[in-house]
Design an enzyme around this catalytic site. Structure first.
Site, PDB file in Angstrom:
ATOM      1  N   LYS A  17      -5.963   4.424  -0.300  1.00 31.15           N
ATOM      2  CA  LYS A  17      -4.754   3.735  -0.742  1.00 31.15           C
ATOM      3  C   LYS A  17      -3.699   4.773  -1.117  1.00 31.15           C
ATOM      4  O   LYS A  17      -3.977   5.715  -1.849  1.00 31.15           O
ATOM      5  CB  LYS A  17      -5.047   2.868  -1.966  1.00 31.15           C
ATOM      6  N   HIS A  65       5.787   0.815  -2.602  1.00 34.59           N
ATOM      7  CA  HIS A  65       6.784  -0.052  -3.247  1.00 34.59           C
ATOM      8  C   HIS A  65       7.825  -0.523  -2.240  1.00 34.59           C
ATOM      9  O   HIS A  65       8.261  -1.670  -2.254  1.00 34.59           O
ATOM     10  CB  HIS A  65       7.487   0.697  -4.390  1.00 34.59           C
ATOM     11  N   HIS A  71      -8.026   4.288 -10.288  1.00 35.92           N
ATOM     12  CA  HIS A  71      -7.388   5.574 -10.608  1.00 35.92           C
ATOM     13  C   HIS A  71      -8.361   6.728 -10.723  1.00 35.92           C
ATOM     14  O   HIS A  71      -7.941   7.876 -10.857  1.00 35.92           O
ATOM     15  CB  HIS A  71      -6.569   5.429 -11.899  1.00 35.92           C
ATOM     16  N   HIS A  86       7.420   5.079  -4.096  1.00 41.23           N
ATOM     17  CA  HIS A  86       6.854   5.590  -2.847  1.00 41.23           C
ATOM     18  C   HIS A  86       6.821   4.475  -1.811  1.00 41.23           C
ATOM     19  O   HIS A  86       7.277   3.356  -2.077  1.00 41.23           O
ATOM     20  CB  HIS A  86       5.493   6.255  -3.077  1.00 41.23           C
ATOM     21  N   CYS A  98      -8.208   0.840 -19.072  1.00 42.11           N
ATOM     22  CA  CYS A  98      -7.564   1.853 -18.222  1.00 42.11           C
ATOM     23  C   CYS A  98      -6.067   1.859 -18.514  1.00 42.11           C
ATOM     24  O   CYS A  98      -5.378   0.882 -18.221  1.00 42.11           O
ATOM     25  CB  CYS A  98      -7.794   1.597 -16.736  1.00 42.11           C
ATOM     26  N   CYS A 111      -3.873   1.307 -15.278  1.00 43.97           N
ATOM     27  CA  CYS A 111      -3.807  -0.085 -14.809  1.00 43.97           C
ATOM     28  C   CYS A 111      -3.195  -0.972 -15.888  1.00 43.97           C
ATOM     29  O   CYS A 111      -2.796  -2.087 -15.603  1.00 43.97           O
ATOM     30  CB  CYS A 111      -5.188  -0.667 -14.544  1.00 43.97           C
ATOM     31  N   CYS A 127     -12.334   4.428 -13.865  1.00 42.59           N
ATOM     32  CA  CYS A 127     -11.581   3.337 -13.247  1.00 42.59           C
ATOM     33  C   CYS A 127     -11.736   3.439 -11.729  1.00 42.59           C
ATOM     34  O   CYS A 127     -11.532   4.508 -11.158  1.00 42.59           O
ATOM     35  CB  CYS A 127     -10.109   3.438 -13.633  1.00 42.59           C
ATOM     36  N   LYS A 160       0.457   6.934  -6.367  1.00 43.77           N
ATOM     37  CA  LYS A 160       0.991   8.123  -7.029  1.00 43.77           C
ATOM     38  C   LYS A 160      -0.100   8.882  -7.761  1.00 43.77           C
ATOM     39  O   LYS A 160      -0.061  10.094  -7.842  1.00 43.77           O
ATOM     40  CB  LYS A 160       2.157   7.763  -7.945  1.00 43.77           C
TER      41      LYS A 160
HETATM   42  O1  ME8 Z   1       1.271  -3.018 -10.742  1.00 44.98           O
HETATM   43  N1  ME8 Z   1       0.138  -0.398  -0.354  1.00 44.98           N
HETATM   44  O2  ME8 Z   1       3.281  -1.875 -10.753  1.00 44.98           O
HETATM   45  P1  ME8 Z   1       3.048  -0.740  -9.658  1.00 44.98           P
HETATM   46  C1  ME8 Z   1       0.786  -1.554  -0.476  1.00 44.98           C
HETATM   47  N2  ME8 Z   1       4.043  -3.118 -12.897  1.00 44.98           N
HETATM   48  N3  ME8 Z   1       1.525  -1.902  -1.549  1.00 44.98           N
HETATM   49  C2  ME8 Z   1       1.601  -1.028  -2.558  1.00 44.98           C
HETATM   50  C3  ME8 Z   1       0.942   0.217  -2.502  1.00 44.98           C
HETATM   51  C4  ME8 Z   1       0.189   0.527  -1.325  1.00 44.98           C
HETATM   52  N4  ME8 Z   1      -0.446   1.672  -1.160  1.00 44.98           N
HETATM   53  N5  ME8 Z   1       1.206   0.882  -3.645  1.00 44.98           N
HETATM   54  C5  ME8 Z   1       2.018   0.079  -4.392  1.00 44.98           C
HETATM   55  C6  ME8 Z   1       2.386  -2.821 -11.190  1.00 44.98           C
HETATM   56  N6  ME8 Z   1       2.248  -1.074  -3.733  1.00 44.98           N
HETATM   57  C7  ME8 Z   1       2.943  -3.721 -12.251  1.00 44.98           C
HETATM   58  C8  ME8 Z   1       3.314  -5.052 -11.619  1.00 44.98           C
HETATM   59  S1  ME8 Z   1       4.319  -7.535 -11.702  1.00 44.98           S
HETATM   60  C9  ME8 Z   1       4.622  -8.683 -12.880  1.00 44.98           C
HETATM   61  C10 ME8 Z   1       3.851  -6.079 -12.563  1.00 44.98           C
HETATM   62  C11 ME8 Z   1       3.122  -2.172  -4.210  1.00 44.98           C
HETATM   63  O3  ME8 Z   1       4.200   0.192  -9.789  1.00 44.98           O
HETATM   64  C12 ME8 Z   1       2.398  -3.512  -4.198  1.00 44.98           C
HETATM   65  O4  ME8 Z   1       3.350  -4.541  -4.219  1.00 44.98           O
HETATM   66  O5  ME8 Z   1       1.686  -0.187  -9.750  1.00 44.98           O
HETATM   67  C13 ME8 Z   1       1.659  -3.467  -5.511  1.00 44.98           C
HETATM   68  O6  ME8 Z   1       1.213  -4.752  -5.927  1.00 44.98           O
HETATM   69  C14 ME8 Z   1       2.733  -2.904  -6.412  1.00 44.98           C
HETATM   70  O7  ME8 Z   1       3.428  -1.932  -5.574  1.00 44.98           O
HETATM   71  C15 ME8 Z   1       2.194  -2.225  -7.667  1.00 44.98           C
HETATM   72  O8  ME8 Z   1       3.231  -1.519  -8.292  1.00 44.98           O
END
Ligand code: ME8
Length: 507
Positions: free
Chosen positions: A295, A20, A146, A17, A125, A128, A143, A298
């Site tokens: 925020k 990302h 979430h 989304h 969680c 998370c 959580c 998903k």
């Molecule tokens: O946490 N606003 O993956 P994830 C800004 N796999 N940035 C956002 C956002 C939002 N509303 N939503 C997502 C994970 N992001 C782990 C990370 S790293 C070694 C492992 C972005 O799919 C932002 O960069 O939940 C956030 O830190 C990341 O997506 C979380 O992606």
């Protein structure tokens, strides 16, 4: 020393989304800018495929975790492509080379005595993939991120002796006050450490979807250890037969949002110390994109699909909008109406029209050849220090600041055009020299801002610079008057045409 920059690796439990896309674009802007400066850049992104977030989502869908990962990882890869991101590698944590490298590094950590077998009891969680303290829960043992009810878990785990790194981490934070930017996030990480660190789970025995623990195959590594190590393992196999760690380790900057601050600012440096590896030079923590004050995520279902935005407005407009609308580092709301407004008022009217008008006047008054003036135009002074200012912003990962500083010059050029009124000068044969100077000043100004805007608007700026016959993108080219004059200008279509929207279906 290379410039190595990363995004988090994204969970494949759902489709990508706009959140990302946001981090990916920010890192791409940085990477493109640093290449303009002649840096040896390596830009990494990818997908996080193991652990409970993915295993549970797969179960709900009646698929295996691997099937879900194989379905969604290509969507993230497609997103990266559609965003115009120039990543050097896309890591998937299911890559066998990653799995093997994780086992090798964590075996070393185990052999060095940083790991022991114990029992975990507490809140967990699965979304998370994080163990929560009582204080982190909201009412009903839910959580805070979430909003789902958590279960108490009791499980035999291997533990990582995080508490051993209390002092080394305090020293790191004491010696490097800019290790985490912005300062508010540094303070948050530091106060987490100051509260006293507890050992943390390194493995899970109730789960099979993960990297097997080499000294005890009844366990898989807790997904965060596997995930964090991607930043290192990728360099070991991204280039066929060439280990890039010499050239790029340690990372120059990790970019991520504040949801995963603790993992990167506390656990990650401790793990690297345990593995005897140099630490990244900096973390930059940005805020959240919000939809209706919440925020975008998903699990809350309030997401914007980046593909839809790109289909409607184009990649450049999306890249631009996010950093204009939300100051990078803070939280901010985005909306389809906001896109529309910025597209029209800023991209189409301020920048697109400036370029079109300047080129149209050269065509009309000077047969398409940009004049070479006798004297430097007065506007040249406004560009002094601009490139340096932009570089300073980028050195601090202030992506919005770099854009703002450049955009002020776009506005200044529009204002100057109004003040000089070349369309009036054109009526007076005695003002021919003056008209030459103004036309040159406008075109040269548009060229310089376009070089600086290139990381944000790669398609539009490259098209324009081609039309000007001056495609250079280096920082040297971002100086007013650099590289001499222009030849004949090629015709070009508007950079940001009016969007033809489908009318809303009648109710
Ligand atoms: O946490 N606003 O993956 P994830 C800004 N796999 N940035 C956002 C956002 C939002 N509303 N939503 C997502 C994970 N992001 C782990 C990370 S790293 C070694 C492992 C972005 O799919 C932002 O960069 O939940 C956030 O830190 C990341 O997506 C979380 O992606």
């Amino acid at each position: 020393m290379g410039y190595y920059v990363t995004t988090p690796i994204y969970y494949v439990n759902a489709e990508p989304h706009l959140g990302h896309a946001y981090t990916t674009i920010a890192v791409d802007v940085l990477a493109r800018h640093m290449r303009q400066r002649g840096e040896d850049v390596f830009f990494l992104t990818g997908t996080d495929e193991h652990g409970e977030p993915v295993a549970q989502a797969a179960e709900r869908l009646g698929m295996t975790p691997r099937e879900l990962a194989d379905k969604n990882a290509p969507r993230f890869r497609d997103m990266v492509g559609r965003l115009g991101a120039t990543n050097d590698f896309f890591i998937r944590t299911s890559d066998p080379q990653h799995v093997e490298a994780v086992q090798r590094i964590l075996q070393r950590v185990y052999d060095a005595g940083h790991v022991y077998l114990g029992t975990y009891e507490g809140w967990y969680c699965p979304r998370c993939a994080d163990f929560k303290t009582e204080g982190e829960l909201i009412e009903g043992n839910r959580c805070a991120i979430h909003k789902i009810a958590l279960e108490r878990e009791r499980e035999e785990n291997y533990f990582f002796r995080l508490s051993e790194f209390q002092e080394p981490l305090e020293r790191l934070y004491g010696e490097q006050p800019e290790w985490v930017l912005p300062a508010g996030r540094y303070n948050e990480a530091r106060s987490f450490i100051d509260q006293g660190l507890n050992d943390i789970s390194l493995s899970r025995s109730s789960l099979t979807w993960g990297v097997p623990v080499p000294w005890d195959e009844r366990h898989v590594f807790y997904v965060w250890f596997d995930a964090l190590l991607n930043y290192y393992t990728a360099l070991t196999y991204a280039a066929d037969g060439d280990d890039l760690t010499e050239r790029f380790w340690p990372p120059t900057v990790h970019v991520l949002a504040k949801d995963i601050l603790k993992f990167h600012a506390v656990i990650w440096p401790a793990l690297l110390m345990a593995a005897d590896l140099p630490l990244p030079r900096r973390l930059f923590i940005h805020g959240y994109l919000l939809m209706d004050e919440e925020k975008m995520s998903k699990s809350l279902g309030n997401v914007i699909d980046p593909f839809e935005v790109i289909d409607l407005y184009g990649t450049d407009a999306l890249r631009f909008y996010l950093f204009r609308e939300v100051s990078f580092g803070g939280d901010g709301s985005v909306s389809p109406e906001g896109f529309e407004t910025r597209y029209t008022t800023e991209l189409a009217n301020e920048y697109g029209n400036l370029a079109s008008r300047a080129l149209a006047m050269v065509a009309r008054y000077r047969d398409g050849v940009v004049p070479e003036p006798d004297a430097a135009p007065a506007i040249a002074g406004d560009f002094e220090g601009l490139a340096e200012g932009v570089c300073d912003h980028f050195d601090r990962v202030d992506v919005s600041g770099a854009l703002d500083e450049t955009w002020q010059l776009v506005r200044r050029l529009n204002q100057w055009a109004q003040e000089e009124a070349p369309w009036q000068l054109a009526k007076d044969p005695a003002a021919a020299d003056r008209l030459d100077t103004v036309l040159y000043g406008l075109v040269e100004g548009v060229r310089v801002v376009s070089v600086l805007l290139n990381p944000f608007l790669p398609e539009a700026t490259e098209r324009l610079l081609e039309a000007l016959g001056r495609p250079e993108l280096t920082m040297e080219a971002a100086r007013f008057g650099a590289g001499g004059g222009f030849g004949e200008i090629a015709g070009f279509s508007p950079l940001f045409p009016k969007i033809e929207r489908q009318p809303e279906p009648a109710a």
